[in-house]
Motif scaffolding. Sequence first.
Motif, short mmCIF file in Angstrom:
data_model
loop_
_atom_site.label_atom_id
_atom_site.label_comp_id
_atom_site.label_asym_id
_atom_site.label_seq_id
_atom_site.Cartn_x
_atom_site.Cartn_y
_atom_site.Cartn_z
N ASN A 145 0.81 -1.23 0.00
CA ASN A 145 0.00 0.00 0.00
C ASN A 145 0.84 1.27 0.00
OD1 ASN A 145 -2.32 -1.46 -0.01
ND2 ASN A 145 -2.91 -1.03 2.09
N ASN A 146 2.14 1.13 0.10
CA ASN A 146 3.03 2.29 0.20
C ASN A 146 3.61 2.61 -1.18
OD1 ASN A 146 3.76 0.49 3.04
ND2 ASN A 146 2.88 2.54 3.22
N LEU A 147 2.77 3.12 -2.04
CA LEU A 147 3.13 3.32 -3.44
C LEU A 147 4.12 4.46 -3.64
CD1 LEU A 147 -0.37 2.84 -5.13
CD2 LEU A 147 1.33 1.12 -4.47
N GLN A 148 4.24 5.36 -2.65
CA GLN A 148 5.17 6.48 -2.77
C GLN A 148 6.57 6.15 -2.26
OE1 GLN A 148 3.74 10.52 -1.87
NE2 GLN A 148 1.82 9.63 -1.17
N LEU A 149 6.76 4.96 -1.76
CA LEU A 149 8.03 4.61 -1.13
C LEU A 149 9.20 4.72 -2.10
CD1 LEU A 149 8.99 3.49 1.68
CD2 LEU A 149 9.01 1.23 0.60
N LYS A 150 10.23 5.49 -1.67
CA LYS A 150 11.42 5.68 -2.49
C LYS A 150 12.67 5.07 -1.85
CE LYS A 150 10.08 9.97 -4.83
NZ LYS A 150 10.49 11.37 -5.15
N TYR A 151 12.67 4.99 -0.53
CA TYR A 151 13.87 4.54 0.18
C TYR A 151 13.47 3.50 1.22
CZ TYR A 151 18.11 4.86 3.10
OH TYR A 151 19.24 4.59 3.82
N SER A 163 8.19 -8.44 -1.06
CA SER A 163 7.52 -8.09 -2.31
C SER A 163 7.58 -6.58 -2.52
CB SER A 163 6.06 -8.55 -2.27
OG SER A 163 5.37 -8.13 -3.43
N LEU A 164 8.14 -6.18 -3.67
CA LEU A 164 8.30 -4.76 -3.99
C LEU A 164 7.70 -4.42 -5.36
CD1 LEU A 164 12.02 -4.49 -2.83
CD2 LEU A 164 10.02 -3.66 -1.59
N THR A 165 6.84 -5.27 -5.86
CA THR A 165 6.29 -5.06 -7.21
C THR A 165 5.40 -3.84 -7.29
OG1 THR A 165 4.49 -6.59 -6.71
CG2 THR A 165 6.43 -7.50 -7.81
N LYS A 166 4.83 -3.41 -6.16
CA LYS A 166 3.96 -2.23 -6.14
C LYS A 166 4.74 -0.93 -5.89
CE LYS A 166 0.10 -4.57 -6.58
NZ LYS A 166 -0.76 -4.46 -7.76
N ASN A 167 5.99 -1.07 -5.48
CA ASN A 167 6.79 0.09 -5.08
C ASN A 167 7.64 0.55 -6.26
OD1 ASN A 167 7.01 -2.11 -2.50
ND2 ASN A 167 5.99 -0.15 -2.14
N THR A 168 6.99 1.04 -7.29
CA THR A 168 7.67 1.38 -8.54
C THR A 168 8.50 2.65 -8.46
OG1 THR A 168 5.66 2.48 -9.32
CG2 THR A 168 5.95 0.16 -9.94
N ASN A 169 8.35 3.42 -7.37
CA ASN A 169 9.14 4.64 -7.19
C ASN A 169 10.43 4.41 -6.40
OD1 ASN A 169 7.38 6.62 -8.48
ND2 ASN A 169 5.95 6.23 -6.80
N LEU A 170 10.66 3.18 -6.02
CA LEU A 170 11.81 2.86 -5.18
C LEU A 170 13.13 3.17 -5.88
CD1 LEU A 170 12.19 1.54 -2.32
CD2 LEU A 170 12.68 -0.59 -3.53
N LEU A 189 12.00 0.04 -11.86
CA LEU A 189 12.82 0.62 -12.92
C LEU A 189 13.61 1.84 -12.46
CD1 LEU A 189 10.74 -1.16 -14.48
CD2 LEU A 189 10.88 0.50 -16.34
N GLN A 190 13.21 2.45 -11.33
CA GLN A 190 13.89 3.65 -10.84
C GLN A 190 15.03 3.32 -9.87
OE1 GLN A 190 12.96 6.58 -12.20
NE2 GLN A 190 11.49 5.35 -13.36
N LEU A 191 15.24 2.04 -9.61
CA LEU A 191 16.23 1.64 -8.61
C LEU A 191 17.65 2.08 -8.99
CD1 LEU A 191 16.28 0.03 -5.92
CD2 LEU A 191 16.96 -1.97 -7.26
N GLU A 192 18.32 2.76 -8.05
CA GLU A 192 19.67 3.25 -8.27
C GLU A 192 20.70 2.57 -7.36
OE1 GLU A 192 19.77 7.47 -7.94
OE2 GLU A 192 18.13 7.80 -9.36
N LYS A 193 20.29 2.19 -6.15
CA LYS A 193 21.22 1.57 -5.21
C LYS A 193 20.58 0.32 -4.62
CE LYS A 193 23.48 5.90 -3.83
NZ LYS A 193 23.89 6.77 -2.70
N LEU A 194 21.36 -0.77 -4.61
CA LEU A 194 20.88 -2.04 -4.07
C LEU A 194 21.97 -2.70 -3.24
CD1 LEU A 194 18.98 -4.48 -3.84
CD2 LEU A 194 19.84 -5.26 -6.06
N SER A 195 21.63 -2.96 -1.98
CA SER A 195 22.52 -3.71 -1.10
C SER A 195 21.74 -4.92 -0.58
CB SER A 195 22.99 -2.84 0.07
OG SER A 195 23.74 -3.61 1.00
N CYS A 196 22.12 -6.11 -1.04
CA CYS A 196 21.42 -7.33 -0.66
C CYS A 196 22.39 -8.41 -0.20
CB CYS A 196 20.55 -7.84 -1.82
SG CYS A 196 21.47 -8.15 -3.35
N LEU A 197 23.53 -8.01 0.32
CA LEU A 197 24.53 -8.97 0.77
C LEU A 197 24.02 -9.75 1.99
CD1 LEU A 197 27.34 -7.23 2.82
CD2 LEU A 197 25.37 -5.97 2.00
#
Length: 271
Positions: A145-151, A163-170, A189-197
């Motif tokens: 439900n947090n469609l504005q989530l960027k960070y 699940s992040l399929t609804k968070n297209t502004n991330l 598609l807007q993702l710039e930084k990813l840390s998943c270690l």
Amino acid sequence: MTNLKKHAIILCILSTILFITSCSDSSNPTESEGNGSNSTPYMELVTTKNIGETIRFGFAQNDLCMSNVIWIDLNNDNTVNSDELVTTYRDIEYTVLSKKFRIYGKVSTLSCLNGMLTNLDTSHNTYLKELKCGGNNLSELDLTNNLQLKYLQCQNNNLSSLSLTKNTNLTELWCAGNLLTKLNLNKNLQLEKLSCLRNELSSLELSNNPLLRELNCNENQLTKLDVSNSPKLTHLSCTSNQIDKIVVSPEQYDNIPVNWTKDKDTVYSTN
């Protein structure tokens, strides 16, 4: 003093008073805001901290003005008390009076790091843009439900899925130190930084992340990695995996960035 200067000073004073008044008014909840009504946005949290211990929260400076009331129902009585009003955006310690409680108001930024949280329900606050909930005991996190989530910073929890399929502004995702076996980023598609270690990822699909600039996927179970569709990638760390080759574009192959690190047996390839 000229009339022009006098008018400028008067205008400045009036603007300052108006700003202070708007912020001051936001500390006086209306009836609907003060009783935790269904129309008021809220987030529900559960902690394993003992009653009387402290828990720390931080908010955004802009959230505390313009008639927006934020308050933490620390004793879970559905009624606002003066000491439950949030009056500063900086991280502040609050005394735990109930293991289950709510944060009311239009919150765009929430920091609740290391709060021993076992549940965090943000579904009733659609204003959320930035969430820092790392260092807790969360086993699930529903952000649909947090469609504005960027960070999003949710590292060092017990998340086995996300699940992040609804968070297209991330634009930034920090989810290291969890139990993730898969991570679907096809809609981000807007993702710039990813840390998943330090997860349990066996694959990582990045074909729909053309803006990715930083990637840290160390200490997973990856057997392959394709970054050929991420031309802006300047920082890459993928050590302690089982990757034979990293697929890159011809342009990347001709100019491997100095900030890319891999295991010594891993090679770069264009196919």
